[in-house]
Write a protein that holds these residues in place. Sequence first.
Motif, PDB file in Angstrom:
ATOM      1  N   MET A   1      99.384  28.306  80.443  1.00 58.10           N
ATOM      2  CA  MET A   1      99.058  29.723  80.498  1.00 58.10           C
ATOM      3  C   MET A   1      98.011  30.051  79.456  1.00 58.10           C
ATOM      4  N   LEU A  72     118.033  31.181  75.769  1.00 57.51           N
ATOM      5  CA  LEU A  72     117.578  32.491  76.256  1.00 57.51           C
ATOM      6  C   LEU A  72     118.015  33.636  75.343  1.00 57.51           C
ATOM      7  N   THR A  76     115.611  36.191  73.426  1.00 56.36           N
ATOM      8  CA  THR A  76     115.726  37.641  73.573  1.00 56.36           C
ATOM      9  C   THR A  76     115.724  38.300  72.196  1.00 56.36           C
ATOM     10  N   ASP A 115     114.316  21.656  78.490  1.00 61.36           N
ATOM     11  CA  ASP A 115     113.009  21.080  78.759  1.00 61.36           C
ATOM     12  C   ASP A 115     111.971  21.642  77.764  1.00 61.36           C
ATOM     13  N   TRP A 118     109.464  24.156  79.146  1.00 63.27           N
ATOM     14  CA  TRP A 118     110.148  25.409  79.466  1.00 63.27           C
ATOM     15  C   TRP A 118     110.362  26.239  78.197  1.00 63.27           C
ATOM     16  N   ASN A 121     107.097  27.637  76.936  1.00 66.82           N
ATOM     17  CA  ASN A 121     106.668  28.759  77.778  1.00 66.82           C
ATOM     18  C   ASN A 121     107.417  30.042  77.424  1.00 66.82           C
TER      19      ASN A 121
ATOM     20  N   SER B  10     111.969  23.437  85.995  1.00 65.49           N
ATOM     21  CA  SER B  10     112.578  22.473  85.079  1.00 65.49           C
ATOM     22  C   SER B  10     114.087  22.319  85.248  1.00 65.49           C
ATOM     23  N   LEU B  84     113.833  38.827  79.116  1.00 65.81           N
ATOM     24  CA  LEU B  84     114.618  37.709  78.597  1.00 65.81           C
ATOM     25  C   LEU B  84     116.110  38.039  78.586  1.00 65.81           C
ATOM     26  N   ALA B  87     117.239  37.563  82.006  1.00 66.86           N
ATOM     27  CA  ALA B  87     117.264  36.129  82.306  1.00 66.86           C
ATOM     28  C   ALA B  87     118.520  35.482  81.730  1.00 66.86           C
ATOM     29  N   ALA B 129     102.732  33.822  85.754  1.00 67.70           N
ATOM     30  CA  ALA B 129     103.021  32.403  85.502  1.00 67.70           C
ATOM     31  C   ALA B 129     104.180  32.264  84.507  1.00 67.70           C
ATOM     32  N   TRP B 130     104.193  33.136  83.513  1.00 69.36           N
ATOM     33  CA  TRP B 130     105.241  33.072  82.495  1.00 69.36           C
ATOM     34  C   TRP B 130     106.626  33.286  83.111  1.00 69.36           C
ATOM     35  N   LYS B 133     107.770  30.453  85.428  1.00 75.15           N
ATOM     36  CA  LYS B 133     108.225  29.270  84.695  1.00 75.15           C
ATOM     37  C   LYS B 133     109.580  29.538  84.026  1.00 75.15           C
ATOM     38  N   LEU B 134     109.737  30.764  83.536  1.00 73.94           N
ATOM     39  CA  LEU B 134     111.007  31.169  82.937  1.00 73.94           C
ATOM     40  C   LEU B 134     112.161  30.899  83.908  1.00 73.94           C
ATOM     41  N   PHE B 137     114.702  27.480  85.893  1.00 74.29           N
ATOM     42  CA  PHE B 137     116.078  26.961  85.855  1.00 74.29           C
ATOM     43  C   PHE B 137     116.911  27.450  87.037  1.00 74.29           C
TER      44      PHE B 137
END
Lengths: 231, 229
Positions: A1, A72, A76, A115, A118, A121, B10, B84, B87, B129-130, B133-134, B137
């Motif tokens: 990116m 995650l 956050t 990963d 990941w 990113n 991933s 996030l 997520a 894209a971010w 990719k996030l 999973f």
Amino acid sequence: MKRKRVEYEGKLIAVEGLDGSGKSTQLYLLKKWLELQNLKVFFTEWNSSVVVKSATSKAKKRQLLTPTTFSLIHATDFADRYERQILPLLKGGYLVLADRYVYTAYVRDVTRGCDMDWVRNLYDFAIKPDMTFYFNVPLEVALDRILSNRPKLKYFEAGMDIGLSSDLYESFRLFQGRIHQAYGSLSDELNFNVIDATQTIEHQQQLLRRVVSEAIDLSMFRKHTVKPRVQ
Amino acid sequence: MILSKQFYGSGIRSADLSRLGGHLIVLEGADGSGRSTQIQLLTSWLENLGYSVVNVGIKRSTLVSEELAKAQQGNILSKTTMSLFYATDFADQLENKIIPALAAGEIVLCDRYIYTLMARHIVRGGNVAWVEKLYGFALVPDMVFYLQVDPEILIEQNFEKNSSLNYWESGMDLGLSNSLFDSFIIYQHMIKNEFLKMKKKYHFNIIDGDRSVKAISRSLQRKIEVLLT
């Protein structure tokens, strides 16, 4: 990116290192020194967002986290501090001091089995610090500093979730060993400013202050003196 | 028809895809599109046929749903943080509800999935894209339905149900308009556009939601039957 260029007037200084590397003490002393010069300073530490932290500590206590959710929830927490404090304060011309930054997630989450691409990113929205100090210390020294008074280790802190050993202390040793290795290769890759954390506290602090004041024109960060109001 | 499950990217290292059976079915659509009603109908239809069904939806994790709701009340979270947080909520349900249910051969019905979360991020100016990719999973569902309803009709349904419009479903945080009504219309059009952009890549079955509950339900059942035989 492709990263968007973010314009800001402040400077971001991050410290990284193992638990027991002494990085928090060093950052605290640096902060004191900067504040005494009447500079605009803001300090932020890992896992401390007011909004997210209660969820994280509850989840840790109940051992509800997997490597993915562990990663995650910390992202956050970081994003909240980043969007509400770190970035606005940098734009406002502050010296922002970060006790742990995205690199902590790079090493911890990948050690837990996430990963690497990941994880990187996830934190791609965050700017690269102007300076990153890595407090490098031999594994045994860090372990001694932490374990010598037999502290109560927490489940995730000891890496118990990845099943390296059923013994809390043994798990902590093995987990820290892996983190130490991961830090080492990351430091080589990203050219961290490496500080030998086996030196005396005063010696390290002198070095830190010298490097910071050589790289940054600190006089630019003085607080504006308040002028008396004309009645 | 059993196809082996896949991740979008991933993935999750600890999850053994070869052990996952069952079916993962997703229903997407705005508030007021009749999504929840259709989920209920599908659930009893499937249970009637003898399948064990697990229902999953966003903001229902044990991990962060409370904190997420609290944060929304105060409108204090920025875009990336919100994404996030969602997520995290989704990952918790994926690992603790969806994957175990599929491993047990059950049918998982998702009341919304990552597509809503991605669309919300993108209309707020987030990087495509971010966020893709996030959600690397996430598991690729066996079937995704998108209940398409025009925002002008959605608004009627929302008034019918609550006599008001939800702040977030109206995208009020985007500052599109001071009027809740106007903001709702603009925002829902933006979301709809994102869904239509995603349609091909994520193999959406577009379902015309501007029909009777029964007619929609029959369309859904007919498509799902193919999956079950």
